[in-house]
Design a protein around this motif. Structure first.
Motif, PDB file in Angstrom:
ATOM      1  N   ASN A 218       0.795  -1.114   0.114  1.00  0.00           N
ATOM      2  CA  ASN A 218       0.140   0.080  -0.126  1.00  0.00           C
ATOM      3  C   ASN A 218       0.868   1.341   0.053  1.00  0.00           C
ATOM      4  O   ASN A 218       1.712   1.260   0.988  1.00  0.00           O
ATOM      5  CB  ASN A 218      -0.935   0.058   1.335  1.00  0.00           C
ATOM      6  CG  ASN A 218      -1.910  -1.371   1.319  1.00  0.00           C
ATOM      7  OD1 ASN A 218      -2.080  -1.583   0.263  1.00  0.00           O
ATOM      8  ND2 ASN A 218      -2.122  -1.819   2.697  1.00  0.00           N
ATOM      9  N   TRP A 219       0.629   2.107  -1.048  1.00  0.00           N
ATOM     10  CA  TRP A 219       1.462   3.337  -1.176  1.00  0.00           C
ATOM     11  C   TRP A 219       0.689   4.768  -0.862  1.00  0.00           C
ATOM     12  O   TRP A 219      -0.318   4.784  -1.077  1.00  0.00           O
ATOM     13  CB  TRP A 219       2.128   3.415  -2.552  1.00  0.00           C
ATOM     14  CG  TRP A 219       2.775   2.318  -2.827  1.00  0.00           C
ATOM     15  CD1 TRP A 219       2.573   1.071  -3.495  1.00  0.00           C
ATOM     16  CD2 TRP A 219       4.262   1.982  -2.765  1.00  0.00           C
ATOM     17  NE1 TRP A 219       3.551   0.218  -3.813  1.00  0.00           N
ATOM     18  CE2 TRP A 219       4.569   0.619  -3.082  1.00  0.00           C
ATOM     19  CE3 TRP A 219       5.367   2.689  -2.186  1.00  0.00           C
ATOM     20  CZ2 TRP A 219       5.924   0.127  -3.081  1.00  0.00           C
ATOM     21  CZ3 TRP A 219       6.462   2.302  -1.959  1.00  0.00           C
ATOM     22  CH2 TRP A 219       6.730   1.065  -2.455  1.00  0.00           C
ATOM     23  N   VAL A 220       1.226   5.330   0.108  1.00  0.00           N
ATOM     24  CA  VAL A 220       0.661   6.652   0.400  1.00  0.00           C
ATOM     25  C   VAL A 220       1.449   7.855   0.265  1.00  0.00           C
ATOM     26  O   VAL A 220       2.637   7.677   0.719  1.00  0.00           O
ATOM     27  CB  VAL A 220       0.183   6.407   1.928  1.00  0.00           C
ATOM     28  CG1 VAL A 220      -0.398   7.947   2.548  1.00  0.00           C
ATOM     29  CG2 VAL A 220      -0.752   5.440   2.038  1.00  0.00           C
ATOM     30  N   ILE A 221       1.034   8.952  -0.173  1.00  0.00           N
ATOM     31  CA  ILE A 221       2.012   9.920  -0.306  1.00  0.00           C
ATOM     32  C   ILE A 221       1.408  11.237   0.298  1.00  0.00           C
ATOM     33  O   ILE A 221       0.155  11.362   0.047  1.00  0.00           O
ATOM     34  CB  ILE A 221       1.925  10.463  -2.076  1.00  0.00           C
ATOM     35  CG1 ILE A 221       2.938  11.552  -2.142  1.00  0.00           C
ATOM     36  CG2 ILE A 221       0.765  10.500  -2.985  1.00  0.00           C
ATOM     37  CD1 ILE A 221       4.349  11.348  -1.735  1.00  0.00           C
ATOM     38  N   ASP A 222       2.239  11.939   1.254  1.00  0.00           N
ATOM     39  CA  ASP A 222       1.754  13.096   1.837  1.00  0.00           C
ATOM     40  C   ASP A 222       2.521  14.400   1.626  1.00  0.00           C
ATOM     41  O   ASP A 222       3.681  14.346   2.182  1.00  0.00           O
ATOM     42  CB  ASP A 222       1.383  12.718   3.405  1.00  0.00           C
ATOM     43  CG  ASP A 222       0.904  13.832   4.217  1.00  0.00           C
ATOM     44  OD1 ASP A 222       0.335  14.838   3.658  1.00  0.00           O
ATOM     45  OD2 ASP A 222       0.914  13.797   5.175  1.00  0.00           O
TER      46      ASP A 222
ATOM     47  N   THR B 285       2.193  -4.685   3.300  1.00  0.00           N
ATOM     48  CA  THR B 285       2.921  -3.435   4.141  1.00  0.00           C
ATOM     49  C   THR B 285       2.386  -2.191   3.609  1.00  0.00           C
ATOM     50  O   THR B 285       2.555  -2.001   2.364  1.00  0.00           O
ATOM     51  CB  THR B 285       4.322  -3.580   4.107  1.00  0.00           C
ATOM     52  OG1 THR B 285       4.750  -4.698   4.842  1.00  0.00           O
ATOM     53  CG2 THR B 285       5.016  -2.398   4.886  1.00  0.00           C
ATOM     54  N   THR B 286       2.254  -1.099   4.571  1.00  0.00           N
ATOM     55  CA  THR B 286       2.035   0.549   4.189  1.00  0.00           C
ATOM     56  C   THR B 286       3.298   1.165   3.997  1.00  0.00           C
ATOM     57  O   THR B 286       3.971   1.281   5.064  1.00  0.00           O
ATOM     58  CB  THR B 286       0.644   0.887   4.877  1.00  0.00           C
ATOM     59  OG1 THR B 286      -0.348   0.358   4.863  1.00  0.00           O
ATOM     60  CG2 THR B 286       0.617   2.493   4.535  1.00  0.00           C
TER      61      THR B 286
ATOM     62  N   ASP C 197       7.452   2.707   6.792  1.00  0.00           N
ATOM     63  CA  ASP C 197       6.933   1.563   6.854  1.00  0.00           C
ATOM     64  C   ASP C 197       6.485   1.079   8.033  1.00  0.00           C
ATOM     65  O   ASP C 197       7.175   1.359   8.933  1.00  0.00           O
ATOM     66  CB  ASP C 197       7.416   0.556   5.672  1.00  0.00           C
ATOM     67  CG  ASP C 197       8.802   0.075   6.290  1.00  0.00           C
ATOM     68  OD1 ASP C 197       8.733  -0.676   7.225  1.00  0.00           O
ATOM     69  OD2 ASP C 197       9.819   0.634   6.150  1.00  0.00           O
ATOM     70  N   ASP C 198       5.444   0.173   7.896  1.00  0.00           N
ATOM     71  CA  ASP C 198       5.127  -0.752   9.238  1.00  0.00           C
ATOM     72  C   ASP C 198       5.307  -2.104   9.328  1.00  0.00           C
ATOM     73  O   ASP C 198       4.597  -3.127   9.703  1.00  0.00           O
ATOM     74  CB  ASP C 198       3.386  -0.439   9.270  1.00  0.00           C
ATOM     75  CG  ASP C 198       2.615  -0.911   8.300  1.00  0.00           C
ATOM     76  OD1 ASP C 198       3.241  -1.383   7.458  1.00  0.00           O
ATOM     77  OD2 ASP C 198       1.485  -0.768   8.241  1.00  0.00           O
ATOM     78  N   GLY C 199       6.351  -2.308   8.487  1.00  0.00           N
ATOM     79  CA  GLY C 199       7.069  -3.761   8.405  1.00  0.00           C
ATOM     80  C   GLY C 199       7.671  -4.115   9.632  1.00  0.00           C
ATOM     81  O   GLY C 199       7.624  -3.566  10.761  1.00  0.00           O
ATOM     82  N   PRO C 200       8.529  -5.241   9.608  1.00  0.00           N
ATOM     83  CA  PRO C 200       9.099  -5.689  10.923  1.00  0.00           C
ATOM     84  C   PRO C 200      10.251  -4.938  11.587  1.00  0.00           C
ATOM     85  O   PRO C 200      10.334  -5.115  12.543  1.00  0.00           O
ATOM     86  CB  PRO C 200       9.618  -7.379  10.400  1.00  0.00           C
ATOM     87  CG  PRO C 200       9.962  -7.112   8.827  1.00  0.00           C
ATOM     88  CD  PRO C 200       8.751  -5.972   8.521  1.00  0.00           C
ATOM     89  N   GLY C 201      10.550  -4.130  10.733  1.00  0.00           N
ATOM     90  CA  GLY C 201      11.920  -3.145  11.348  1.00  0.00           C
ATOM     91  C   GLY C 201      13.083  -3.899  11.032  1.00  0.00           C
ATOM     92  O   GLY C 201      13.272  -5.073  10.319  1.00  0.00           O
TER      93      GLY C 201
END
Length: 490
Positions: free
Chosen positions: A343-347, A381-382, A400-404
């Motif tokens: 999931n890709w988000v641009i801000d 993952t976002t 990202d909200d992955g495992p780190g």
């Protein structure tokens, strides 16, 4: 200083107390001798005279009123007829009678001893001597005022002299210590200046040394200064050697990468040409395809190494006006097709953020960070890209909200050929140069690249100097070459 002054103060106080005690004893002995001789004899002679009236109402007053006693003499007498009275000679020579309470205080203080000390109201402390003169009994006394005053004066004088002496001693000690430790201060100042010199990278030269006059090996502190100078000489030589080796390695990598480009291009070209041969067997065609794929991979690695070498030498960047807002949007648009399972988000803000830099290289930074997030995180993952202005800088963040990131890998994450396979379960391999190239490009733009990572929360932050936010501020449209880069290129 505190230790020396404390010990000296203790010694002086002990001496003052001992001197005061000895002198007090001497003065009291003299007072006792006077009381036992002169004063007692005068009182006894007056009372023992046959013509002394035995029936007077105030015997003590009559004796002292004869005028032969010095001021302060106290006399308490009981006449043969039982009359008890007391009197004292005032400082002006007059005789004053004692009250019954004062008489009783003197009697209680004497207590039958040969010599005793008692305190009488309104008259202070007295040395008292009981006596018998014929049919008369009584007590005669002399004041301790003179003794106490003398001791107090001695103590005041000793304390004043002691305080003055301690002040002089402190000044002398401070001067001696300051002069004695001057070489050590020079050593400390030199060490402080050396500690402030950045030595992690680049050409480093340590010119600081302890002055020769402060590095005299005939003294202990001088030997410390000489040892520090020797150490700095060794460190300076080691840093020069390290810099020379780094420059040799950079030249080697740059030359090797440059020389490898031609044979790799030839291998790729011949493999493509051979694949056009219709008579190739299936096995030969598969082998040539593998050769072509590996030559492409090898070419990419060589190009990355050559880019790093040129960035280390201050080359490769072509400066112009860079719209970071547009760059971030384009980078996310390019990353979406390659990461459809993410999931890709641009801000980004409405106002564009413009900086001076190399558009192609900064785009490469964004692409590398997005590829890193896509490769090292599982599907679903976002990945969020944000861009904002922070004072005079622009901050581009890839979250990202992955495992780190594995804490064991984090300290070397931006090093060349660093791999993070264990921490982020990457599906495909890489050269391990992506993040090191990104950091080199950012630092060449006088910015920083950092990472903060925890399970479910990993953020890479690129900070770059930004142009003024005022739309009317001049922005250069034509690319320009940085003078420092041009000089390095020459």
């Amino acid at each position: 200083m505190l230790a020396v002054i404390g010990v000296v103060s203790l010694i002086l106080v002990i001496v003052a107390l001992a001197t005061s005690a000895i002198l007090g004893n001497v003065l009291q002995e003299n007072l006792d001798a006077k009381l036992q001789t002169t004063t007692y004899q005068q009182v006894w002679q007056s009372l023992a005279r046959p013509q002394f009236p035995a029936s007077v109402d105030s015997t003590a007053h009559s004796v002292l009123d004869e005028g032969r006693q010095s001021p302060g003499v106290m006399l308490i007498v009981q006449s043969p007829v039982g009359v008890l009275d007391g009197a004292v000679v005032e400082n002006d020579g007059t005789v004053a009678a004692l009250t019954d309470d004062q008489v009783q205080q003197a009697i209680d203080g004497a207590g039958g001893a040969i010599l005793a000390t008692a305190s009488v109201d309104d008259h202070g402390s007295y040395r008292l001597l009981p006596f018998r003169a014929g049919d008369y009994i009584g007590i005669v006394g002399l004041p301790l005022t003179e003794v106490n005053t003398t001791i107090a004066q001695i103590l005041s004088t000793v304390l004043a002299v002691t305080a003055g002496g301690l002040i002089v001693l402190a000044l002398v000690i401070a001067l001696v210590i300051r002069v004695g430790l001057r070489p050590l201060r020079a050593v400390a100042d030199t060490a402080t200046r050396v500690a402030s010199v950045p030595m992690s990278q680049g050409a480093v030269s340590i010119a600081e040394r302890v002055p020769d006059e402060q590095a005299d090996d005939r003294t202990e502190i001088g030997r410390v200064g000489a040892a520090l100078n020797t150490l700095l000489d060794h460190v300076d030589a080691s840093l020069d050697e390290r810099q020379l080796n780094e420059e040799r390695m950079r030249r080697f990598v740059a030359d090797a990468s440059h020389e490898l480009r031609t044979p790799l291009a030839s291998i790729r070209g011949y493999s493509e040409l051979s694949l056009r041969d219709p008579t190739l067997s299936e096995t030969s065609e598969s082998a040539l395809e593998r050769i072509q794929a590996q030559s492409i991979r090898m070419t990419s690695l060589v190009e990355d190494l050559l880019l790093l070498a040129r960035l280390d030498e201050g080359q490769e960047l072509v400066y112009g006006s860079v719209d970071l807002t547009r760059l971030a949007i384009e980078a996310v648009d390019d990353a979406r097709p390659a990461g459809l399972d993410h999931n890709w988000v641009i801000d980004v803000g409405d106002q564009p953020i413009v900086i001076a830099g190399d558009t192609a290289r900064l785009h490469q930074v964004a692409v590398n960070l997005l590829a890193n997030a896509r490769t090292h995180t599982p599907p679903g993952t976002t990945v969020t890209v944000t861009l904002e202005r922070e004072g005079t800088h622009a901050a581009l963040r890839v979250h990202d909200d992955g495992p780190g990131v594995d804490p064991d890998v984090a300290p070397e994450l931006f090093e060349r050929f660093s791999r993070a396979d264990r921490s982020r379960a990457r599906k495909t391999g890489g050269t391990g140069l992506g993040l090191s190239i990104a950091r080199a490009i950012v630092e060449a733009h006088h910015g920083t690249l950092s990472v903060q990572s925890a399970p479910g929360d990993t953020t890479f932050t690129v900070t770059l100097p930004a142009r003024p936010a005022d739309p009317s501020a001049p922005v250069a449209d034509e690319p320009t070459v940085d003078p420092a880069d041009a000089e390095a290129a020459d």
